[in-house]
Design a protein around this motif. Structure first.
Motif, PDB file in Angstrom:
ATOM      1  N   GLU A 142       0.837  -1.205   0.000  1.00  0.00           N
ATOM      2  CA  GLU A 142       0.000   0.000   0.000  1.00  0.00           C
ATOM      3  C   GLU A 142       0.868   1.250   0.000  1.00  0.00           C
ATOM      4  O   GLU A 142       0.592   2.214  -0.710  1.00  0.00           O
TER       5      GLU A 142
ATOM      6  N   LYS B 120       1.191   4.252  -2.989  1.00  0.00           N
ATOM      7  CA  LYS B 120       1.055   5.697  -2.758  1.00  0.00           C
ATOM      8  C   LYS B 120       2.267   6.445  -3.297  1.00  0.00           C
ATOM      9  O   LYS B 120       2.136   7.496  -3.900  1.00  0.00           O
TER      10      LYS B 120
ATOM     11  N   SER C 134      -4.857   2.730  -4.679  1.00  0.00           N
ATOM     12  CA  SER C 134      -4.649   3.956  -3.929  1.00  0.00           C
ATOM     13  C   SER C 134      -5.104   5.116  -4.804  1.00  0.00           C
ATOM     14  O   SER C 134      -4.737   5.199  -5.974  1.00  0.00           O
TER      15      SER C 134
END
Length: 93
Positions: A5, A9, A32
């Protein structure tokens, strides 16, 4: 926040794109960011790992004949970058 994750980003911000995602061989989708008019649940239903096995750049999603249907079915998408990540059995988009 997990490693993948966090990496999404960072990739999203470096590429200056509104969103980034991973589709895994087992069908999971991790994403994201957001795009107006795109619901991730609807989008991920039509997306499969087997569609995204090669590195690709689609700069005009709505007018390129070779774009996977998972992308061309959404008029809010204009360009898409696909990169397979063999070490994770996933593809980045």
């Amino acid at each position: 926040m997990g490693k993948l994750e966090a990496a999404l980003k960072v990739a999203k911000s470096l590429m200056r794109m509104p969103c980034a995602g991973l589709v895994f061989q087992d069908g999971r989708v991790l994403y994201s960011g957001e795009i107006s008019g795109l619901k991730w649940t609807d989008f991920s239903r039509g997306l499969s790992y087997s569609q995204l096995l090669s590195s690709s750049r689609f700069l005009d999603v709505q007018n390129a004949p070779s774009v996977p249907l998972a992308f061309s079915n959404f008029p809010c998408l204009s360009s898409v970058i696909v990169e397979p990540l063999a070490c994770y059995r996933a593809s980045f988009f």
